[in-house]
Design a protein around this motif. Sequence first.
Motif, PDB file in Angstrom:
ATOM      1  N   ARG A  45      16.990  78.460  36.261  1.00  0.00           N
ATOM      2  CA  ARG A  45      16.567  79.462  37.248  1.00  0.00           C
ATOM      3  C   ARG A  45      15.709  78.850  38.360  1.00  0.00           C
ATOM      4  N   SER A  46      14.976  77.769  38.036  1.00  0.00           N
ATOM      5  CA  SER A  46      14.093  77.188  39.054  1.00  0.00           C
ATOM      6  C   SER A  46      14.918  76.605  40.207  1.00  0.00           C
ATOM      7  N   LYS A  47      16.188  76.328  39.951  1.00  0.00           N
ATOM      8  CA  LYS A  47      17.033  75.742  41.005  1.00  0.00           C
ATOM      9  C   LYS A  47      17.982  76.755  41.620  1.00  0.00           C
ATOM     10  N   THR A  48      18.144  77.921  40.989  1.00  0.00           N
ATOM     11  CA  THR A  48      19.160  78.872  41.464  1.00  0.00           C
ATOM     12  C   THR A  48      18.604  80.292  41.446  1.00  0.00           C
ATOM     13  N   GLU A  49      18.805  80.996  42.520  1.00  0.00           N
ATOM     14  CA  GLU A  49      18.380  82.402  42.627  1.00  0.00           C
ATOM     15  C   GLU A  49      19.216  83.233  41.645  1.00  0.00           C
ATOM     16  N   PHE A  50      18.653  84.334  41.116  1.00  0.00           N
ATOM     17  CA  PHE A  50      19.309  85.090  40.041  1.00  0.00           C
ATOM     18  C   PHE A  50      20.712  85.579  40.418  1.00  0.00           C
ATOM     19  N   THR A  94      19.548  92.880  46.244  1.00  0.00           N
ATOM     20  CA  THR A  94      18.889  91.626  45.896  1.00  0.00           C
ATOM     21  C   THR A  94      18.096  91.873  44.602  1.00  0.00           C
ATOM     22  N   TYR A  95      17.593  90.809  43.999  1.00  0.00           N
ATOM     23  CA  TYR A  95      16.794  90.931  42.778  1.00  0.00           C
ATOM     24  C   TYR A  95      15.388  90.425  43.060  1.00  0.00           C
ATOM     25  N   ALA A  96      14.363  91.247  42.696  1.00  0.00           N
ATOM     26  CA  ALA A  96      12.982  90.862  43.036  1.00  0.00           C
ATOM     27  C   ALA A  96      11.963  91.263  41.967  1.00  0.00           C
ATOM     28  N   PRO A  97      11.983  90.899  40.681  1.00  0.00           N
ATOM     29  CA  PRO A  97      13.168  90.382  40.008  1.00  0.00           C
ATOM     30  C   PRO A  97      14.148  91.488  39.653  1.00  0.00           C
TER      31      PRO A  97
END
Length: 351
Positions: A45-50, A94-97
């Motif tokens: 997840r640290s490299k890719t948005e959900f 979008t997710y936030a989260p």
Amino acid sequence: MSALTKAKVQTPPLIAAARGEATPHTPVWIMRQAGRYLPEYRRVRSKTEFGALTRTPDLAAEVTLQPVRRFNLDAAILFSDIMVPVEGMGVDLTYAPGPVIAHPIRTLKDVAKLRPLVPERDVPYVLETVRMVRAELPPHVALIGFAGSPFTVLSYLVSGKPSKEFATARAFVQSEPEVTAALLDHLADSTAAYLRAQAEAGAQALMLFESWGGLLGRGDFARIALPSVQRLVSKLKDLDVPLIYFANNCWTVLDLIAGLDVQVVGLDWRGSLAQARTVLGKGKTVQGNLDPASLFAPPEVLKRRIDDVLADAGPGGGHIFNLGHGIWPETDPDAVARLVDHVHSRTEGRP
Ligand code: 1CP
């Protein structure tokens, strides 16, 4: 596949339990088992948005498999979100989260703009993820596909964002019956197509998350939420795939849920599985219902709490062990390992 070969392929314990058949042990999996409590998930997840993660099959397959590699689980659940098919219908989110909708749906015109979902065209990455995961899983581990119930998805579409009480959505369904009916019909039909496509791609059980229907009063649940679930499941009758209905916070309407054509009812920790069985009748398997907070208790207390859930479910099968709701991000993964192993060792060879 010849009949002989087919007979040799073992049925995963989770699928047998869903059908009410005998199993070598009580099958167990954990709601939200792929997620932030796992360091290997946080690394991906640290490299890719959900959202991108849900649309990239090799990454989605990887995080689906992470908990299965770490624990002795009886099922994997597809890594995705209940809002993914909604994006496929053309909704900007979008997710936030949690999910945030750019233009909440409030009018008949908004509903008419939603595309009826054609899964192969609109969400091909989900089906590709299902195929990839099924190819990697050992045969005794079942793959669960899922979707949100029409009312639960409506709650996000109308409110536009997560909410504790979903006041906007609840006032909306009371004030706008025509738009509500059109939206629920659309969601029921598209969700049926979505779940069917997951089964055809290799999902062996299908779960419907009624996360927020329990916020409704009994009359509104009966008139609004439940008919849309009935409409959805009636379209899947011909599939030889068990359906799991997660009835979060729905104890006061369980008698209504008893009439649903599903094989399994998932239950939260607030009530008793034994009582649920009485209300639901013999034909249904129950899933649940350890309090997610028990994973924070000392190991001996956790074991006792697991034993209590097993005793409440009673002998004779028809039980899939799970938490009463999703695992919390702060949970220690070692507690999950202890849970899974304890459920198996306590129930091995039990009638
Ligand atoms: O930052 C992140 O990594 C995103 C957090 C996240 C995750 C890990 C979201 C956003 N969704 C998911 C995955 C997810 N969501 C899965 C697959 C993972 C697994 O179970 O192993 C599943 C089955 C869901 C289903 C889901 N999404 C539900 C139903 C389950 C439930 O908990 O009742 C609901 C209500 C959602 C909406 C949603 N999506 C994401 C969040 C944080 C939320 C909840 C928002 C809210 O509280 O209203």
